[in-house]
Each structure stands twice: as structure tokens, then as C-alpha cells.
Scaffold this motif. Sequence first.
Motif, PDB file in Angstrom:
ATOM      1  N   TYR A   1       4.654  18.876  30.537  1.00 53.41           N
ATOM      2  CA  TYR A   1       4.657  20.298  30.907  1.00 53.41           C
ATOM      3  C   TYR A   1       3.957  21.152  29.859  1.00 53.41           C
ATOM      4  O   TYR A   1       3.314  22.155  30.177  1.00 53.41           O
ATOM      5  N   ASN A   2       4.068  20.746  28.599  1.00 58.40           N
ATOM      6  CA  ASN A   2       3.528  21.536  27.493  1.00 58.40           C
ATOM      7  C   ASN A   2       2.062  21.242  27.191  1.00 58.40           C
ATOM      8  O   ASN A   2       1.460  21.906  26.343  1.00 58.40           O
ATOM      9  N   ARG A   3       1.494  20.247  27.883  1.00 59.59           N
ATOM     10  CA  ARG A   3       0.091  19.873  27.644  1.00 59.59           C
ATOM     11  C   ARG A   3      -0.600  19.683  28.988  1.00 59.59           C
ATOM     12  O   ARG A   3      -0.843  18.554  29.426  1.00 59.59           O
ATOM     13  N   PRO A   4      -0.893  20.792  29.680  1.00 59.79           N
ATOM     14  CA  PRO A   4      -1.475  20.706  31.025  1.00 59.79           C
ATOM     15  C   PRO A   4      -2.816  19.988  31.036  1.00 59.79           C
ATOM     16  O   PRO A   4      -3.567  20.013  30.069  1.00 59.79           O
ATOM     17  N   VAL A   5      -3.107  19.359  32.176  1.00 58.72           N
ATOM     18  CA  VAL A   5      -4.319  18.548  32.279  1.00 58.72           C
ATOM     19  C   VAL A   5      -5.479  19.303  32.920  1.00 58.72           C
ATOM     20  O   VAL A   5      -6.610  18.820  32.916  1.00 58.72           O
ATOM     21  N   LYS A   6      -5.212  20.489  33.469  1.00 62.16           N
ATOM     22  CA  LYS A   6      -6.220  21.195  34.254  1.00 62.16           C
ATOM     23  C   LYS A   6      -7.533  21.381  33.489  1.00 62.16           C
ATOM     24  O   LYS A   6      -8.616  21.153  34.021  1.00 62.16           O
ATOM     25  N   ASP A   7      -7.452  21.833  32.240  1.00 66.90           N
ATOM     26  CA  ASP A   7      -8.661  22.129  31.463  1.00 66.90           C
ATOM     27  C   ASP A   7      -8.942  21.077  30.389  1.00 66.90           C
ATOM     28  O   ASP A   7      -9.695  21.329  29.451  1.00 66.90           O
ATOM     29  N   ASP A   8      -8.310  19.911  30.528  1.00 62.51           N
ATOM     30  CA  ASP A   8      -8.508  18.849  29.546  1.00 62.51           C
ATOM     31  C   ASP A   8      -9.807  18.095  29.847  1.00 62.51           C
ATOM     32  O   ASP A   8     -10.435  18.286  30.888  1.00 62.51           O
ATOM     33  N   HIS A   9     -10.200  17.227  28.912  1.00 67.50           N
ATOM     34  CA  HIS A   9     -11.440  16.459  29.047  1.00 67.50           C
ATOM     35  C   HIS A   9     -11.147  14.970  28.905  1.00 67.50           C
ATOM     36  O   HIS A   9     -10.112  14.566  28.360  1.00 67.50           O
ATOM     37  N   LEU A  10     -12.080  14.180  29.368  1.00 66.28           N
ATOM     38  CA  LEU A  10     -11.950  12.731  29.238  1.00 66.28           C
ATOM     39  C   LEU A  10     -12.082  12.308  27.772  1.00 66.28           C
ATOM     40  O   LEU A  10     -12.706  12.991  26.958  1.00 66.28           O
ATOM     41  N   LEU A  11     -11.486  11.165  27.459  1.00 67.01           N
ATOM     42  CA  LEU A  11     -11.637  10.578  26.131  1.00 67.01           C
ATOM     43  C   LEU A  11     -13.123  10.355  25.818  1.00 67.01           C
ATOM     44  O   LEU A  11     -13.913  10.095  26.727  1.00 67.01           O
ATOM     45  N   PRO A  12     -13.509  10.442  24.559  1.00 64.24           N
ATOM     46  CA  PRO A  12     -12.729  10.817  23.385  1.00 64.24           C
ATOM     47  C   PRO A  12     -12.729  12.324  23.106  1.00 64.24           C
ATOM     48  O   PRO A  12     -12.146  12.764  22.137  1.00 64.24           O
ATOM     49  N   LEU A  13     -13.373  13.099  23.979  1.00 58.66           N
ATOM     50  CA  LEU A  13     -13.421  14.543  23.783  1.00 58.66           C
ATOM     51  C   LEU A  13     -12.058  15.168  23.999  1.00 58.66           C
ATOM     52  O   LEU A  13     -11.663  16.084  23.283  1.00 58.66           O
ATOM     53  N   ARG A  36      -7.943  14.262  26.154  1.00 59.78           N
ATOM     54  CA  ARG A  36      -6.842  13.304  26.198  1.00 59.78           C
ATOM     55  C   ARG A  36      -6.777  12.530  27.510  1.00 59.78           C
ATOM     56  O   ARG A  36      -5.905  11.683  27.693  1.00 59.78           O
ATOM     57  N   LEU A  37      -7.673  12.833  28.439  1.00 55.67           N
ATOM     58  CA  LEU A  37      -7.602  12.216  29.763  1.00 55.67           C
ATOM     59  C   LEU A  37      -8.098  10.769  29.764  1.00 55.67           C
ATOM     60  O   LEU A  37      -9.187  10.481  29.264  1.00 55.67           O
ATOM     61  N   ARG A  38      -7.313   9.887  30.341  1.00 59.44           N
ATOM     62  CA  ARG A  38      -7.724   8.497  30.522  1.00 59.44           C
ATOM     63  C   ARG A  38      -8.687   8.351  31.688  1.00 59.44           C
ATOM     64  O   ARG A  38      -9.487   7.415  31.736  1.00 59.44           O
ATOM     65  N   GLU A  39      -8.547   9.240  32.658  1.00 56.72           N
ATOM     66  CA  GLU A  39      -9.435   9.246  33.819  1.00 56.72           C
ATOM     67  C   GLU A  39      -9.441  10.644  34.411  1.00 56.72           C
ATOM     68  O   GLU A  39      -8.662  11.505  34.016  1.00 56.72           O
ATOM     69  N   SER A  40     -10.319  10.878  35.349  1.00 48.73           N
ATOM     70  CA  SER A  40     -10.482  12.199  35.948  1.00 48.73           C
ATOM     71  C   SER A  40      -9.195  12.655  36.642  1.00 48.73           C
ATOM     72  O   SER A  40      -8.459  11.838  37.219  1.00 48.73           O
ATOM     73  N   TYR A  43     -17.832   7.276  28.973  1.00 46.59           N
ATOM     74  CA  TYR A  43     -16.502   6.753  29.289  1.00 46.59           C
ATOM     75  C   TYR A  43     -16.137   7.106  30.734  1.00 46.59           C
ATOM     76  O   TYR A  43     -15.653   6.273  31.500  1.00 46.59           O
ATOM     77  N   GLY A  44     -16.397   8.374  31.110  1.00 43.52           N
ATOM     78  CA  GLY A  44     -16.086   8.814  32.463  1.00 43.52           C
ATOM     79  C   GLY A  44     -16.871   8.055  33.517  1.00 43.52           C
ATOM     80  O   GLY A  44     -16.351   7.743  34.601  1.00 43.52           O
ATOM     81  N   LEU A  45     -18.115   7.739  33.211  1.00 44.55           N
ATOM     82  CA  LEU A  45     -18.945   6.984  34.151  1.00 44.55           C
ATOM     83  C   LEU A  45     -18.364   5.589  34.391  1.00 44.55           C
ATOM     84  O   LEU A  45     -18.284   5.135  35.539  1.00 44.55           O
ATOM     85  N   VAL A  46     -17.955   4.919  33.315  1.00 45.83           N
ATOM     86  CA  VAL A  46     -17.364   3.576  33.442  1.00 45.83           C
ATOM     87  C   VAL A  46     -16.089   3.630  34.279  1.00 45.83           C
ATOM     88  O   VAL A  46     -15.883   2.812  35.190  1.00 45.83           O
ATOM     89  N   VAL A  47     -15.222   4.605  33.988  1.00 41.39           N
ATOM     90  CA  VAL A  47     -13.962   4.736  34.734  1.00 41.39           C
ATOM     91  C   VAL A  47     -14.235   5.076  36.198  1.00 41.39           C
ATOM     92  O   VAL A  47     -13.587   4.550  37.107  1.00 41.39           O
ATOM     93  N   ASN A  99     -12.994   2.790  39.328  1.00 37.73           N
ATOM     94  CA  ASN A  99     -12.114   3.314  40.373  1.00 37.73           C
ATOM     95  C   ASN A  99     -12.755   3.233  41.746  1.00 37.73           C
ATOM     96  O   ASN A  99     -12.097   2.904  42.741  1.00 37.73           O
ATOM     97  N   ASN A 100     -14.054   3.515  41.813  1.00 35.88           N
ATOM     98  CA  ASN A 100     -14.743   3.432  43.097  1.00 35.88           C
ATOM     99  C   ASN A 100     -14.838   1.996  43.599  1.00 35.88           C
ATOM    100  O   ASN A 100     -14.805   1.761  44.810  1.00 35.88           O
TER     101      ASN A 100
END
Length: 368
Positions: free
Chosen positions: A157-169, A171-175, A13-17, A21-22
Motif C-alpha cells: 500500500y505504501n509503495r504504489p506501482v502505478k508510476d514505478d519502472h521496470l528493473l533496474p530503474l 522495482r517492477l519485475r514485470e509490466s 529487461y522489459g523486452l525479455v520479460v 510472457n507473450n
Amino acid sequence: MLKILLYPFSWLYGLVVFIRNNAYDLNLLKSREFGVPVISIGNITVGGTGKTPHVEYLVGLLKEKYRVATLSRGYKRSTKGFRWVETTSTALEVGDEPLQIKHKFADVTVSVCENRVDGVEQLLSTDDGIVPDVVLLDDAFQHRRITPGINILLIDYNRPVKDDHLLPLGRLRESTHQMRRANIIIFTKCPDEVTPIMRRVLQNDVGLLPYQSLYFTKLEYEKLVPVFGGKRLGKSLYEERKYALLVVTGIAAPQPMLNYLGRFSGQVESLSFSDHHNYSHDDIQKIEARFASMDAEKKIIVTTEKDAMRLKDSGYLSEDLKAVWYYLPVKVSFLEEEKKSFNKKILNYVGENKSNRELHKRKNSGQS
């Protein structure tokens, strides 16, 4: 074990996104600019970050001085293509969030279109020739076919993105690297106070760049409103704590609402459905049975404003159930003195770009 299984899918998923974007960054895919101020409001994660209340805040800020139009995709609607949203529309036709905005601002142009470029073109080519001074794109951070003048990114604020992962692992839609596209980053659903130390931590987490502005907002709940036009409760709910509440929600994050309502009742029960859930006959029967089982002399059902839009057109509700059903409106407010700075930034952008557009039109008209 599940995380290990999801890693390959998250990587793909991350590769496609990344490629997409590039392609836009290298101008291999074209992004359209319009001769009207365009403000995008979106997020980088799935789940609720409070987009609709922030869109409503912008509408309220701009509508007294400018002709405002909002454009959403109309998530989970049954129709296709461009549609004007009217107060007589149904959530099934146009989506619950656009309908909510239209009910709150009946004199503002609200529209839906899954193709944002087509949608803006429609807004700028109306039959009466009256076009908006500013277009607000709802949930459009990933829609790169349009280049907005201001790109607003919302982060819970309650769900920081710093240590999150891309979908489906995760919640991140993109990097998180793509946060660089934002002009304004807003941490939403904040507590009443965010300490200077926490502000610096969050600023570092998002890697705030020199051209970006950072703000903090919180949700403020208002008085309950009858979904079907019944009698308001007045002060009795808020001061006497005599009502038992059944809270019915179809939103991504119902807990803040439950926490708030718990301050006014010693008995709060809840039924949670998926985000944008369309209530079936079985759902209504389940709600009715749960409500009937509550042992209380005074009891009501409370839902969100977004859910109310979907429930209004339900043919499964009895008159008795309609009479006890209320929704809880919500709005955003900025922490400390940030409101003035944010408002000035938005108003200056729209005012300057509207003036440039009118000057351009006058020049072209003089040459013809």
C-alpha cells in the motif's frame, strides 16, 4: 544521471520479460496444470510485500479441513533440488521463510524446490500415497510454468506501482499490464482504515477487471518471543516503557516494525542488513558492540521472525547475547468485513476442485 544510464537496461529487461510472457500467452511455452487445487501468492515488485504472513494466513485457514502443502524456492539456501522442510532443518538448508512456516505449522507439509513443476510432482507422488488436497506456491507470480487455480498478487500500500519502472530503474519485475493474470489483488501493509475515496483511487490504479477481487490487509504484531527459549517479558515491555531496544533486521522494509516498537520504548536503536542476510562473525561482533554501548539498565535485542530462523543456527552468539534476544511475530488481518469474503472465495475454490478431483479418480478407478 543514474536514471538516464539505467533506462537502456530497464528497456532491455522489459523486452525479455515481454517476449517471455507473450510466449506463454500464445502457448509457445507450455504452462502445466495439475489435478490438485493450486494457489499462487506473489508480487510484481522486488522487496517485501508480506508474502510469508499471507501464506501463513492461508495455511491457517485451510489446514483444519484439508491437507495443505506449501512449496517455496528456498531463497538463499545452500542446497539444490527438492527438499522436505522439517523443524530440525536449518535456514541454510531450506531458506528462512519455509523454515518459519514449518516452525509455526509443524503438522503441515512444507517443501522447497527451485523448479516448481518438479516440486509439485514430488508432492503428488509421495511414497506413502498421501498427497495434499491443496498446494500453496510461495512467491510464484512470475513462475508461469504452472497455471494456478487462484493467482494472488500482493502490492505494498505504501509503495504504489502505478508510476514505478521496470528493473533496474525501478522495482517492477514485470509490466503492470501483467496484473491482469491475478484473480485476487491485495494491498498489504495498509493503515487501520482506508477511505472509500482511496479505495477507488487504488482500484483505478491497478485497472481492476471484472473477474478480479480487491482486498486490503494490515500487519498486526504479536507479543515478543525469546529466540533461544528464554523467559518471556510479560507486560513489562508494553506497559512500563523501561526497556531500551536494539532492533536488528535483515528484511526489505524494517521501518513499520521500528515505528511499532517505538510505541513501547523511549530508546530504539537499529541495525539494518540486506534482505535474507546471513549473519557472519563480524556482524555478530558489530551487534554485540552496539548493544554494549547502549546506556540503559534494561535492554534487549529485537529481531524479526525470519531473522530468528537464521540466527538459531549461528555459532557466534554468546550465551549472554542469546538471553536478551527476542523476535517479533507478525500476522495479517483484513480490513473491515473483507475477511469473510476472502475466506469464502478460497474455501469454495479448494472444496469444489478437491471434489472434482476425487470424482475423476473414482471414475477412472471404475473403468479400470
